[in-house]
Design a protein around this motif. Structure first.
Motif, PDB file in Angstrom:
ATOM      1  N   TYR A 115      -0.600-126.340  37.285  1.00  0.00           N
ATOM      2  CA  TYR A 115      -0.322-127.758  37.054  1.00  0.00           C
ATOM      3  C   TYR A 115      -0.650-128.514  38.331  1.00  0.00           C
ATOM      4  O   TYR A 115      -0.570-127.960  39.428  1.00  0.00           O
ATOM      5  N   SER A 116      -0.998-129.785  38.169  1.00  0.00           N
ATOM      6  CA  SER A 116      -1.232-130.602  39.361  1.00  0.00           C
ATOM      7  C   SER A 116       0.100-130.790  40.083  1.00  0.00           C
ATOM      8  O   SER A 116       1.178-130.603  39.497  1.00  0.00           O
ATOM      9  N   LEU A 117       0.009-131.166  41.331  1.00  0.00           N
ATOM     10  CA  LEU A 117       1.213-131.410  42.121  1.00  0.00           C
ATOM     11  C   LEU A 117       2.073-132.493  41.464  1.00  0.00           C
ATOM     12  O   LEU A 117       3.293-132.368  41.380  1.00  0.00           O
ATOM     13  N   ARG A 118       1.429-133.548  40.977  1.00  0.00           N
ATOM     14  CA  ARG A 118       2.141-134.638  40.294  1.00  0.00           C
ATOM     15  C   ARG A 118       2.876-134.113  39.066  1.00  0.00           C
ATOM     16  O   ARG A 118       4.014-134.460  38.800  1.00  0.00           O
ATOM     17  N   GLN A 119       2.211-133.232  38.275  1.00  0.00           N
ATOM     18  CA  GLN A 119       2.851-132.656  37.090  1.00  0.00           C
ATOM     19  C   GLN A 119       4.053-131.801  37.473  1.00  0.00           C
ATOM     20  O   GLN A 119       5.084-131.838  36.810  1.00  0.00           O
ATOM     21  N   VAL A 120       3.905-131.044  38.555  1.00  0.00           N
ATOM     22  CA  VAL A 120       5.010-130.199  39.022  1.00  0.00           C
ATOM     23  C   VAL A 120       6.207-131.072  39.400  1.00  0.00           C
ATOM     24  O   VAL A 120       7.341-130.772  39.029  1.00  0.00           O
ATOM     25  N   TYR A 121       5.953-132.170  40.127  1.00  0.00           N
ATOM     26  CA  TYR A 121       7.036-133.088  40.487  1.00  0.00           C
ATOM     27  C   TYR A 121       7.705-133.670  39.245  1.00  0.00           C
ATOM     28  O   TYR A 121       8.934-133.771  39.175  1.00  0.00           O
ATOM     29  N   ASN A 122       6.889-134.069  38.267  1.00  0.00           N
ATOM     30  CA  ASN A 122       7.436-134.647  37.040  1.00  0.00           C
ATOM     31  C   ASN A 122       8.272-133.633  36.259  1.00  0.00           C
ATOM     32  O   ASN A 122       9.355-133.963  35.759  1.00  0.00           O
ATOM     33  N   ILE A 123       7.778-132.407  36.158  1.00  0.00           N
ATOM     34  CA  ILE A 123       8.519-131.357  35.452  1.00  0.00           C
ATOM     35  C   ILE A 123       9.810-131.047  36.204  1.00  0.00           C
ATOM     36  O   ILE A 123      10.867-130.855  35.595  1.00  0.00           O
ATOM     37  N   HIS A 124       9.722-131.021  37.534  1.00  0.00           N
ATOM     38  CA  HIS A 124      10.918-130.781  38.345  1.00  0.00           C
ATOM     39  C   HIS A 124      11.962-131.864  38.083  1.00  0.00           C
ATOM     40  O   HIS A 124      13.153-131.572  37.929  1.00  0.00           O
ATOM     41  N   ASN A 125      11.515-133.106  38.012  1.00  0.00           N
ATOM     42  CA  ASN A 125      12.418-134.217  37.731  1.00  0.00           C
ATOM     43  C   ASN A 125      13.099-134.039  36.369  1.00  0.00           C
ATOM     44  O   ASN A 125      14.315-134.223  36.240  1.00  0.00           O
ATOM     45  N   LEU A 126      12.324-133.656  35.364  1.00  0.00           N
ATOM     46  CA  LEU A 126      12.894-133.385  34.038  1.00  0.00           C
ATOM     47  C   LEU A 126      13.859-132.204  34.077  1.00  0.00           C
ATOM     48  O   LEU A 126      14.931-132.224  33.447  1.00  0.00           O
ATOM     49  N   ALA A 127      13.475-131.180  34.824  1.00  0.00           N
ATOM     50  CA  ALA A 127      14.329-129.991  34.937  1.00  0.00           C
ATOM     51  C   ALA A 127      15.685-130.344  35.540  1.00  0.00           C
ATOM     52  O   ALA A 127      16.722-129.836  35.097  1.00  0.00           O
ATOM     53  N   LEU A 128      15.674-131.204  36.548  1.00  0.00           N
ATOM     54  CA  LEU A 128      16.944-131.619  37.147  1.00  0.00           C
ATOM     55  C   LEU A 128      17.801-132.383  36.139  1.00  0.00           C
ATOM     56  O   LEU A 128      19.028-132.226  36.114  1.00  0.00           O
ATOM     57  N   ASN A 129      17.153-133.195  35.309  1.00  0.00           N
ATOM     58  CA  ASN A 129      17.891-133.901  34.260  1.00  0.00           C
ATOM     59  C   ASN A 129      18.546-132.933  33.287  1.00  0.00           C
ATOM     60  O   ASN A 129      19.648-133.168  32.811  1.00  0.00           O
ATOM     61  N   HIS A 130      17.857-131.830  32.985  1.00  0.00           N
ATOM     62  CA  HIS A 130      18.338-130.869  31.998  1.00  0.00           C
ATOM     63  C   HIS A 130      19.200-129.762  32.610  1.00  0.00           C
ATOM     64  O   HIS A 130      19.827-129.015  31.853  1.00  0.00           O
ATOM     65  N   PHE A 131      19.228-129.673  33.929  1.00  0.00           N
ATOM     66  CA  PHE A 131      19.996-128.592  34.578  1.00  0.00           C
ATOM     67  C   PHE A 131      21.477-128.805  34.341  1.00  0.00           C
ATOM     68  O   PHE A 131      22.025-129.878  34.615  1.00  0.00           O
ATOM     69  N   PRO A 132      22.163-127.769  33.843  1.00  0.00           N
ATOM     70  CA  PRO A 132      23.605-127.897  33.576  1.00  0.00           C
ATOM     71  C   PRO A 132      24.414-127.788  34.859  1.00  0.00           C
ATOM     72  O   PRO A 132      24.268-126.845  35.612  1.00  0.00           O
TER      73      PRO A 132
END
Length: 133
Positions: A115-132
């Motif tokens: 994934y591009s660096l930008r995609q990784v950052y975006n996925i990371h942001n989503l992951a933090l939202n979903h992290f319990p």
């Protein structure tokens, strides 16, 4: 900072604690192994200064304290990994594991995941939202 940003920062701090705890665990293990190897010398040294009973008690107290610290740190690390592992989205889970558990850089994660660096950052942001938490 708004509530959402504060929650994300709290989650990042929690996840980042894994690496510090992991280093601390390795340090305690090295210390305990070294103490076991040098136990005879240490007991001999303590016996010379404090007497046999006190030296044995002090060594037992030190090992007990170190084992307790080690167990506590291992429990926290296990809890962090379990929380990541229970996430539904595999790519979000993998990015959190790569970043916080394995300690990869963003660039390395980008290469690993293709994934591009930008995609990784975006996925990371989503992951933090979903992290319990």
């Amino acid at each position: 900072m708004n509530s959402s940003t504060e929650k994300k920062e709290l989650k990042k701090t929690y996840l980042q604690s894994y690496q510090a705890l992991s280093f601390s665990i390795k340090t305690l293990e090295v210390l305990m192994n070294r103490m076991k190897e040098e136990q005879r010398q240490t007991i001999s040294f303590l016996t010379t200064f404090f007497g046999a009973e006190q030296s044995d008690m002090e060594m037992t107290d030190v090992f007990t304290c170190l084992k307790k610290q080690l167990a506590e740190k291992n429990l926290i690390c296990s809890a962090i990994v379990k929380k990541v592992e229970c996430m539904d989205c595999e790519i979000e889970k993998n990015i959190l594991l790569l970043k916080y558990i394995s300690g990869y850089t963003w660039e390395e994660i980008s290469e690993i995941t293709n994934y591009s660096l930008r995609q990784v950052y975006n996925i990371h942001n989503l992951a933090l939202n979903h992290f319990p938490m």
